[in-house]
Design a protein around this motif. Structure first.
Motif, short mmCIF file in Angstrom:
data_model
loop_
_atom_site.label_atom_id
_atom_site.label_comp_id
_atom_site.label_asym_id
_atom_site.label_seq_id
_atom_site.Cartn_x
_atom_site.Cartn_y
_atom_site.Cartn_z
N SER A 35 0.83 -1.22 0.00
CA SER A 35 0.00 0.00 0.00
C SER A 35 0.86 1.26 0.00
O SER A 35 0.54 2.25 -0.69
CB SER A 35 -0.95 0.00 1.20
N LEU A 36 1.97 1.26 0.75
CA LEU A 36 2.86 2.42 0.76
C LEU A 36 3.52 2.62 -0.60
O LEU A 36 3.70 3.75 -1.06
CB LEU A 36 3.93 2.26 1.85
N GLY A 37 3.89 1.51 -1.23
CA GLY A 37 4.48 1.60 -2.57
C GLY A 37 3.52 2.19 -3.58
O GLY A 37 3.87 3.08 -4.36
N ILE A 38 2.27 1.70 -3.57
CA ILE A 38 1.25 2.20 -4.49
C ILE A 38 0.95 3.66 -4.23
O ILE A 38 0.87 4.48 -5.15
CB ILE A 38 -0.04 1.35 -4.37
N SER A 39 0.78 4.02 -2.96
CA SER A 39 0.44 5.42 -2.63
C SER A 39 1.58 6.36 -3.03
O SER A 39 1.34 7.47 -3.51
CB SER A 39 0.13 5.56 -1.13
N SER A 40 2.84 5.91 -2.85
CA SER A 40 3.98 6.74 -3.25
C SER A 40 3.98 6.98 -4.75
O SER A 40 4.21 8.12 -5.21
CB SER A 40 5.30 6.06 -2.85
N ILE A 41 3.72 5.93 -5.52
CA ILE A 41 3.70 6.06 -6.98
C ILE A 41 2.58 6.99 -7.43
O ILE A 41 2.78 7.88 -8.27
CB ILE A 41 3.53 4.68 -7.64
N VAL A 42 1.36 6.81 -6.89
CA VAL A 42 0.21 7.62 -7.30
C VAL A 42 0.45 9.10 -6.95
O VAL A 42 0.16 9.99 -7.77
CB VAL A 42 -1.08 7.11 -6.63
N ILE A 43 0.99 9.37 -5.77
CA ILE A 43 1.26 10.76 -5.36
C ILE A 43 2.33 11.38 -6.26
O ILE A 43 2.21 12.53 -6.69
CB ILE A 43 1.69 10.82 -3.88
N THR A 44 3.39 10.60 -6.56
CA THR A 44 4.46 11.10 -7.43
C THR A 44 3.93 11.42 -8.82
O THR A 44 4.25 12.47 -9.40
CB THR A 44 5.60 10.06 -7.53
N ILE A 45 3.13 10.51 -9.38
CA ILE A 45 2.56 10.74 -10.71
C ILE A 45 1.67 11.98 -10.71
O ILE A 45 1.71 12.79 -11.64
CB ILE A 45 1.76 9.50 -11.18
N SER A 46 0.86 12.15 -9.66
CA SER A 46 -0.02 13.31 -9.58
C SER A 46 0.77 14.61 -9.47
O SER A 46 0.37 15.65 -10.01
CB SER A 46 -1.00 13.18 -8.41
N LEU A 47 1.92 14.57 -8.76
CA LEU A 47 2.78 15.75 -8.65
C LEU A 47 3.39 16.11 -10.00
O LEU A 47 3.46 17.28 -10.38
CB LEU A 47 3.89 15.51 -7.62
N VAL A 48 3.85 15.09 -10.74
CA VAL A 48 4.43 15.32 -12.08
C VAL A 48 3.36 15.88 -13.02
O VAL A 48 3.61 16.82 -13.78
CB VAL A 48 5.03 14.02 -12.65
N ASN A 49 2.15 15.29 -12.96
CA ASN A 49 1.04 15.80 -13.78
C ASN A 49 0.72 17.25 -13.43
O ASN A 49 0.45 18.07 -14.31
CB ASN A 49 -0.21 14.94 -13.58
N GLY A 50 0.73 17.54 -12.12
CA GLY A 50 0.45 18.91 -11.67
C GLY A 50 1.49 19.89 -12.15
O GLY A 50 1.17 21.01 -12.58
N PHE A 51 2.78 19.46 -12.10
CA PHE A 51 3.86 20.33 -12.58
C PHE A 51 3.72 20.60 -14.08
O PHE A 51 3.86 21.73 -14.53
CB PHE A 51 5.21 19.68 -12.28
N GLN A 52 3.43 19.54 -14.85
CA GLN A 52 3.25 19.71 -16.30
C GLN A 52 2.06 20.61 -16.60
O GLN A 52 2.11 21.42 -17.53
CB GLN A 52 3.06 18.35 -16.97
N ASN A 53 1.00 20.45 -15.82
CA ASN A 53 -0.20 21.28 -16.02
C ASN A 53 0.11 22.75 -15.75
O ASN A 53 -0.31 23.63 -16.51
CB ASN A 53 -1.32 20.79 -15.10
N GLU A 54 0.84 23.02 -14.66
CA GLU A 54 1.23 24.40 -14.35
C GLU A 54 2.18 24.95 -15.39
O GLU A 54 2.11 26.11 -15.77
CB GLU A 54 1.88 24.45 -12.95
N LEU A 328 -5.76 -0.26 -0.55
CA LEU A 328 -5.38 0.56 0.61
C LEU A 328 -4.45 1.69 0.18
O LEU A 328 -4.57 2.83 0.67
CB LEU A 328 -4.70 -0.33 1.65
N GLY A 329 -3.54 1.40 -0.76
CA GLY A 329 -2.62 2.43 -1.27
C GLY A 329 -3.35 3.55 -1.99
O GLY A 329 -3.04 4.73 -1.82
N ILE A 330 -4.36 3.18 -2.80
CA ILE A 330 -5.17 4.19 -3.50
C ILE A 330 -5.92 5.05 -2.50
O ILE A 330 -6.00 6.27 -2.64
CB ILE A 330 -6.15 3.51 -4.48
N LEU A 331 -6.47 4.41 -1.48
CA LEU A 331 -7.21 5.16 -0.46
C LEU A 331 -6.30 6.15 0.26
O LEU A 331 -6.68 7.32 0.47
CB LEU A 331 -7.81 4.17 0.55
N ILE A 332 -5.09 5.71 0.62
CA ILE A 332 -4.13 6.60 1.30
C ILE A 332 -3.74 7.77 0.39
O ILE A 332 -3.74 8.93 0.81
CB ILE A 332 -2.87 5.81 1.73
#
Length: 399
Positions: A35-54, A328-332
Motif C-alpha cells: 500500500s505504501l508503494g502504491i500510494s507513493s507512486i500515485v502521489i508522485t505521478i499526480s505531482l508530475v502531472n500537476g507540474f506539467q499542467n502548471e 489501501l494504497g489508492i485510499l491513502i
C-alpha cells in the motif's frame, strides 16, 4: 464443499483465527508495504502531472508551441502550408509580426519585443486579462500595451510615452542599416506572472506594418498552439515547403523542457524500484508460507489435488495481498491528494514551499494498479513452481 477449492484454501492460509501472531504480522507488513508503494507512486505521478499542467498553463499558454517562418523572417501570407491543418493536435493558428526593438523612456532604456494584435482578434490574448483595454490598439493611434515588469524597468505609468527603435535582424546590417524610430503612447499594462512581462509589447498589426516597413500581406510568420505541446507529430510538420523553417517551444524553453524530461525519467526509475521492492516483499511472504506448508502441499498432492491447483492456492494468497495493498494504497494516496493540507505539511518538513499542484488521471491510476497486480503474480510463479516440483514421497520421507 467450497468451490473453487483452491480459492477457499488460499484465503484460509492468508488469514484465519488459528494463525500465529508472527504469521499475522508478516501478512500485515506485506500489505502495508504494498500500500505504501502504491500510494507513493500515485502521489508522485499526480505531482508530475500537476507540474506539467502548471508548466503548460503558466508558460506554454503565452509562448507559441510552433512558429513557421522562413530564413528572412519575412513571408507572404499566401505561402501558408495548409497541410498543417490536417493535424488533429493543432488548436489555433495566428499570423504575426515580430521584431526586437529598443525601448526608450524619459528615465531608462531597454530591449523588448513587439507582438502584433489584429483588431477584434481577442482570442490570442485572452490569457493576458486585458480584454477591456485591447480596443485601444486601433489602427489610427500609435498605442501600445506592455508588460508590468517592463513598465517598472522603464519607470513609466499609463498614458506615458515611449520611443521604439527597430533593431536589424542580421548582425551584418547592424552598422549599415538606418534605424527606424517612432513614439508610442502606453495605454495599459498586462501581468501574466510570466517572463513575457519583462519584454513583450503589444501593438496593432497595421501600425506595425508601417513602423517596420512591411509590404502589404507580408508577415513574420505563423504562431501555432497545440492541444498537447508535449506531443506532436513532427513528421506532419516536416512535409511543409523547403523554403520554410519550423521552430518549436523546446528550442526557446529548452532548460525547462529538460527539467520536465528528467522528472519523467526519475519518476520511471522510482516506479521500477518500488515495483521491485513490492515484488520482493510478496515473494518473501509467499516463500515463508510455502516452506511452512511443504508437508500440507505433499498431503494435498497424495489426496489427488493436481499441481496446477496447488499453485493457484498460493497465487490466490499473493494476489489477495497485492489487491488489498493496492486498494489501501489508492485510499491513502487519494486522501493525501484531496486533503492537500496534510500533504503540504509533510512536504514543508523537508522543502521550503507552500504551494503544490497535483492532478490525477484515473487511467494512470488504473494502469499502475494493473501493472502491480500482474507483475506481482508473475513474480510468484517461480518460487511456487519450485516448491511444488518436489514429489510428495521426498517431502514426507523425513516425517
Amino acid at each position: 464443499m467450497y468451490k473453487p477449492i483452491y480459492i477457499f484454501i488460499g484465503l484460509r492460509y492468508l488469514w484465519n483465527s488459528h494463525l500465529t501472531s508472527f504469521k499475522k504480522i508478516i501478512t500485515i507488513l506485506s500489505i502495508i508495504g504494498t500500500s505504501l508503494g502504491i500510494s507513493s507512486i500515485v502521489i508522485t505521478i499526480s505531482l508530475v502531472n500537476g507540474f506539467q499542467n502548471e508548466f503548460q498553463k503558466n508558460i506554454l499558454s503565452f509562448v507559441p508551441h510552433l512558429i513557421i517562418t522562413n530564413k528572412n523572417y519575412y513571408i507572404n501570407e499566401s505561402e501558408f502550408p495548409r497541410n498543417i491543418l490536417k493535424s488533429s493536435n493543432v488548436q489555433k493558428i495566428s499570423s504575426f509580426i515580430n521584431s526586437k526593438v529598443l525601448i526608450q523612456s524619459k528615465k531608462n532604456i531597454t530591449i523588448g519585443e513587439i507582438i502584433t494584435f489584429k483588431e477584434k482578434n481577442y482570442d490570442s490574448f485572452k490569457n493576458y486579462n486585458i480584454t477591456n483595454i485591447l480596443y485601444t490598439l486601433n489602427s489610427k493611434e500609435n498605442n501600445v500595451i506592455i508588460g508590468k515588469k517592463l513598465a517598472k524597468k522603464l519607470n513609466i505609468n499609463i498614458n506615458d510615452s515611449i520611443k521604439l527603435i527597430t533593431l536589424p535582424k542580421s548582425k551584418k546590417n547592424f552598422l549599415t542599416k538606418q534605424f527606424n524610430e517612432k513614439t508610442f503612447k502606453v495605454t495599459g499594462f498586462f501581468c501574466t506572472e510570466n517572463e513575457i512581462d519583462n519584454y513583450q509589447i503589444l501593438i496593432n498589426s497595421k501600425i506595425a506594418l508601417t513602423f517596420l516597413h512591411y509590404c502589404k500581406n507580408y508577415i513574420t510568420g505563423w504562431r501555432i498552439w497545440l492541444k498537447d505541446p508535449f506531443y506532436f507529430d513532427i513528421n506532419m510538420f516536416k512535409k511543409i515547403k523547403n523554403n520554410l523553417i519550423l521552430l518549436n517551444w523546446k528550442s526557446k524553453e529548452g532548460e525547462l523542457f529538460k527539467a520536465v524530461q528528467i522528472e519523467k525519467y526519475i519518476m520511471l526509475l522510482f516506479f521500477i524500484l518500488i515495483l521491485l521492492v513490492v515484488g520482493f516483499n510478496i515473494i518473501i511472504t509467499l516463500t515463508v508460507n510455502m516452506i511452512e506448508k511443504q508437508n500440507v502441499i505433499a498431503i494435498l498432492q497424495t489426496q489427488g489435488l493436481c499441481r496446477k491447483k496447488i499453485m493457484l492456492i498460493f497465487i490466490t494468497i499473493g494476489s489477495s495481498i497485492s489487491i488489498i495493498g493496492n486498494l489501501l494504497g489508492i485510499l491513502i494516496s487519494f486522501t493525501l491528494i484531496f486533503q492537500k493540507k496534510i500533504l503540504n505539511l509533510l512536504i514543508n518538513l523537508f522543502f521550503n514551499t507552500t504551494n503544490i499542484s497535483m492532478k490525477i488521471f484515473p487511467f494512470q491510476v488504473f494502469l499502475v494498479n494493473i501493472t502491480f497486480i500482474l507483475l506481482s503474480i508473475l513474480s510468484m510463479l517461480y518460487p511456487i513452481w519450485k516448491i511444488t516440483k518436489s514429489t510428495p514421497a521426498k517431502i514426507l520421507s523425513h516425517e
